[in-house]
Design a protein around this motif. Sequence first.
Motif, PDB file in Angstrom:
ATOM      1  N   UNK A  80    -109.426 -13.256  -5.409  1.00  0.00           N
ATOM      2  CA  UNK A  80    -109.629 -13.943  -7.367  1.00  0.00           C
ATOM      3  C   UNK A  80    -107.478 -12.882  -7.219  1.00  0.00           C
ATOM      4  N   UNK A  81    -106.849 -12.331  -6.015  1.00  0.00           N
ATOM      5  CA  UNK A  81    -105.677 -12.547  -6.951  1.00  0.00           C
ATOM      6  C   UNK A  81    -104.518 -14.164  -6.912  1.00  0.00           C
ATOM      7  N   UNK A  82    -105.116 -14.558  -5.783  1.00  0.00           N
ATOM      8  CA  UNK A  82    -104.755 -16.367  -5.902  1.00  0.00           C
ATOM      9  C   UNK A  82    -104.829 -16.229  -6.993  1.00  0.00           C
ATOM     10  N   UNK A  83    -106.299 -16.281  -7.946  1.00  0.00           N
ATOM     11  CA  UNK A  83    -106.816 -16.940  -9.303  1.00  0.00           C
ATOM     12  C   UNK A  83    -105.640 -16.419 -10.742  1.00  0.00           C
ATOM     13  N   UNK A  84    -105.059 -14.841  -9.655  1.00  0.00           N
ATOM     14  CA  UNK A  84    -105.061 -14.158 -10.773  1.00  0.00           C
ATOM     15  C   UNK A  84    -103.273 -15.103 -10.575  1.00  0.00           C
ATOM     16  N   UNK A  85    -102.834 -15.170  -9.568  1.00  0.00           N
ATOM     17  CA  UNK A  85    -101.440 -15.670  -9.638  1.00  0.00           C
ATOM     18  C   UNK A  85    -101.043 -17.173  -9.977  1.00  0.00           C
ATOM     19  N   UNK A  86    -102.026 -17.939  -9.717  1.00  0.00           N
ATOM     20  CA  UNK A  86    -102.488 -19.086 -10.255  1.00  0.00           C
ATOM     21  C   UNK A  86    -102.226 -19.354 -11.907  1.00  0.00           C
ATOM     22  N   UNK A  87    -102.814 -18.229 -12.482  1.00  0.00           N
ATOM     23  CA  UNK A  87    -102.815 -18.023 -13.873  1.00  0.00           C
ATOM     24  C   UNK A  87    -100.780 -17.974 -14.716  1.00  0.00           C
ATOM     25  N   UNK A  88    -100.019 -17.902 -13.437  1.00  0.00           N
ATOM     26  CA  UNK A  88     -98.808 -17.012 -14.077  1.00  0.00           C
ATOM     27  C   UNK A  88     -97.978 -18.631 -13.860  1.00  0.00           C
ATOM     28  N   UNK A  89     -98.597 -19.764 -13.104  1.00  0.00           N
ATOM     29  CA  UNK A  89     -97.863 -20.319 -12.215  1.00  0.00           C
ATOM     30  C   UNK A  89     -98.344 -21.938 -13.302  1.00  0.00           C
ATOM     31  N   UNK A  90     -97.237 -22.815 -13.144  1.00  0.00           N
ATOM     32  CA  UNK A  90     -97.318 -23.981 -13.212  1.00  0.00           C
ATOM     33  C   UNK A  90     -97.847 -25.185 -12.443  1.00  0.00           C
ATOM     34  N   UNK A  91     -97.182 -25.744 -11.772  1.00  0.00           N
ATOM     35  CA  UNK A  91     -97.372 -26.691 -10.247  1.00  0.00           C
ATOM     36  C   UNK A  91     -97.831 -26.300  -9.765  1.00  0.00           C
ATOM     37  N   UNK A  92     -97.819 -24.891  -9.475  1.00  0.00           N
ATOM     38  CA  UNK A  92     -98.293 -24.443  -7.889  1.00  0.00           C
ATOM     39  C   UNK A  92     -99.837 -23.447  -8.585  1.00  0.00           C
ATOM     40  N   UNK A  93    -100.362 -24.064  -9.973  1.00  0.00           N
ATOM     41  CA  UNK A  93    -101.779 -23.678 -10.556  1.00  0.00           C
ATOM     42  C   UNK A  93    -102.939 -24.125  -9.737  1.00  0.00           C
ATOM     43  N   UNK A  94    -102.553 -25.272  -9.529  1.00  0.00           N
ATOM     44  CA  UNK A  94    -104.205 -26.059  -8.683  1.00  0.00           C
ATOM     45  C   UNK A  94    -104.633 -25.778  -7.496  1.00  0.00           C
ATOM     46  N   UNK A  95    -103.567 -25.401  -6.810  1.00  0.00           N
ATOM     47  CA  UNK A  95    -103.272 -25.541  -5.233  1.00  0.00           C
ATOM     48  C   UNK A  95    -103.574 -24.065  -4.759  1.00  0.00           C
ATOM     49  N   UNK A  96    -103.322 -22.918  -5.849  1.00  0.00           N
ATOM     50  CA  UNK A  96    -103.762 -21.242  -5.705  1.00  0.00           C
ATOM     51  C   UNK A  96    -104.789 -21.599  -6.163  1.00  0.00           C
ATOM     52  N   UNK A  97    -105.211 -22.037  -7.099  1.00  0.00           N
ATOM     53  CA  UNK A  97    -107.462 -22.010  -7.550  1.00  0.00           C
ATOM     54  C   UNK A  97    -107.869 -22.845  -6.475  1.00  0.00           C
ATOM     55  N   UNK A  98    -107.648 -23.595  -5.775  1.00  0.00           N
ATOM     56  CA  UNK A  98    -107.983 -24.036  -4.904  1.00  0.00           C
ATOM     57  C   UNK A  98    -108.270 -23.159  -3.217  1.00  0.00           C
ATOM     58  N   UNK A  99    -107.443 -21.993  -3.506  1.00  0.00           N
ATOM     59  CA  UNK A  99    -107.487 -21.788  -1.993  1.00  0.00           C
ATOM     60  C   UNK A  99    -108.000 -20.324  -2.405  1.00  0.00           C
TER      61      UNK A  99
END
Lengths: 437, 408
Positions: free
Chosen positions: A282-301
């Motif tokens: 879930x921390x990757x999800x939290x991070x993903x919410x902060x990002x633009x281009x990285x949002x999908x990759x982080x959510x994927x991880x």
Amino acid sequence: MSGGPPKALPSTGPQSLRDMPHPLAGSSSEEAVGGDSTPSPDLLTARSFGDKDLILPNGGTPAGTASPASSSSLLNRLQLDDDVDGETRDLFVTVDDPKKHVCTMETYITYRITTKSTRVEFDLPEYSVRRRYQDFDWLRNKLEESQPTHLIPPLPEKFVVKGVVDRFSEEFVETRRKALDKFLKRITDHPVLSFNEHFNVFLTAKDLNAHKKQGMALLTRVGESVKHVAGGYKLRSRPLEFAAIGEYLDTFALKLGTIDRIAQRIIKEEIEYLVELREYGPVYSTWSALEGELAEPLEGVSACIGSCSAALEELTDDTTEDFLPVLREYILYSDSMKSVLKKRDHVQAEYEAKLEAVALRKEERPKVPADVEKCQDRMECFNADLKADMERWQNNKRQDFRQLLMGMADKNIQYYEKCLMAWESIIPLLQEKQEAK
Amino acid sequence: MNFLHMTESNFSLKKIEISVSEAEKRTGRNAMNMQETYTAYLIETRSVEHSDGQSVLTDSLWRRYSEFELLRNYLLVYYPHIVVPPLPEKRAEFVWHKLSADNMDPDFVERRRIGLENFLLRLASHPILCRDKIFYLFLTQEGNWKETVNETGFQLKADSRLKALNATFRVKNPDKRFIELKHYSDELQSVISHLLRVRARVADRLYGVYKVHGNYGRVFSEWSAIEKEMGDGLQSAGHHMDVYASSIDDILEDEEHYADQLKEYLFYAEALRAVCRKHELMQYDLEMAAQDLASKKQQCEELATGTVRTFSLKGMTTKLFGQETPEQREARIKMLEEQIKEGEQQLKSKNLEGREFVKNAWADIERFKEQKNHDLKEALISYAVMQISMCKKGIQVWTNAKECFSKM
């Protein structure tokens, strides 16, 4: 082995066994007493042949072949081959369909026992009854009493610590069901035990409780005779093979105990690993919410880690439900085998003591008194039964452990395959926009 | 390897390779004349000839961590609009039990060496920072470099922490983008810290799982000794369990590299915040200057028209001690007018400065964003690849074990 002579055995064997006095059947009214009934010619000859062979000072039995003295061992030897060939099977037993019963006094689970058989001992070709753990326990005790020279398979543990284990949870009930199914199947596969009348009653009786009360009186006496053997006699020397079996069982149980502890430790570590993974993803999800281009990759991880967590949970559940119970079963098996070995020792000791007593009373020679002969028979049958059962046990053990350990390896492979799939599927997602740039 | 083009006037266009190739333990005396142990790092610079691609070692010198810090602090002062690349951590943090928190530990030193090399390569690939003279000297001038840096007097030029803090709280109208950026860098720092902490715990647990399997190796071996047909299968399966248990060491070592990549961006968040702080400071300064100018103008107007609307000490004293003479008033108006003129000039230049800063800073921030997105995606890909490799190894080992079991 199929066709020809062996085929005759299954049908004749049981019959002659019934007529033949079981060494320890003693005064049961249902069994013929002593040598009054006429045994089939083959077996008579075999018996006398065996007598001469077996009077050895240290009571040892010839290595390799099982003593032909005991009818049951003869049966065992021949039927061992039959068991390998599934075609000659004539008895099938299954345990399934657990159901919860809520009564005023107690709540308990019953299991459906389905029996299909072409054996003459069964009036109908098919039976379906409901039994609870208590009934299995009763059956096992009866088998121990009535077949003390044989190894009786173990039951899953009787008592569970209330509060720690939920007796009515799906997992517990399923684990127990599997163990009970195995228990009955092992009896079914046994050439002597499967013909035991208590087993028959267990499989067929509509009202087992009524039967329990009835059969009590008769069979206690059999138990008594065995118990009497237990006291007072000291064993001269144990035959090598039984000593070896004893030692083997000691080490075997020890190693299984260690494996059990290791497996539990692994489960514990895996659960702790799982706890951390559940926070990590879930921390990757939290991070993903902060990002633009990285949002999908982080959510994927994050999703990937989630998949791995789920796979890990399955692995630990499987280990708990399938692996550990079988280990424990074999530890129980070893324990019950040790006690059967002890009984054998006592039977031998009794025989030796009586023989010694006769040897001292010089005037009795050369005729050996009947009771000493009976003792000798008892011992020889015991030895033969035990040897045959040990062989069967060793074979089954090898198959069971091969299956168990291969299963364990399989579960781990499946776990890693699930994780691999998750991570491989995310690579294109991660690489995607790189190329778009 | 990253390349830098030296376009300084006294150098022809050449490609340069930088590497931090070695680390060495040293003992020496510190400023208080006490003996200390530290690690020195060898920095090698090679220039690559265009034609044949051969590289020639042009410079090689030893530097310790504190000199890297000095370089960075200098750059922070002189390039406040740049997101200055961070240094690898000073002390080992986010350790899991197997990692050492000791700065002298060889694994830590090795990872730091790589981090320092990365730092220099970042500087070298930055369009503006790569041209800095002090950076150039850092790579080329072994002795006296520290003195040279200190002679720039950069410490004096640095903004005081207190001033910056004050500005942060009191600034009224900072550029919205910087507010967002500051917020983002705070969140980024928080989330990456959390991630690194949990990852360290995950590594710890995973280590435990693998190592306990090693016990199977031993017990299978012991068990195989009492078995006849089952013996060989058990024994060889046990060997695979040992292999499995020992495989985790390499796996986790690789993962540390991923953690280091994340750490760099954790520290980058601080660099982002520094740029935001500078903007706030400049903006606050501008606002104060404008406010001051406005109040002076008002004073001037009141003096001229005779109305007293604003409070001034002069006004107060006049009230108490009597009116001032027209000459005195004239003098004051004149002074104020001078100040106002000055003030307007200053405000103009401050405004210009401010806008320049915002423009340049934002350009670098955009550059940084692209770099960040690229780097972190690469990091995630390499992490996924690591996981895939770990899974494949696991499948291999268990498949081998299964085969051994099947032969039981």
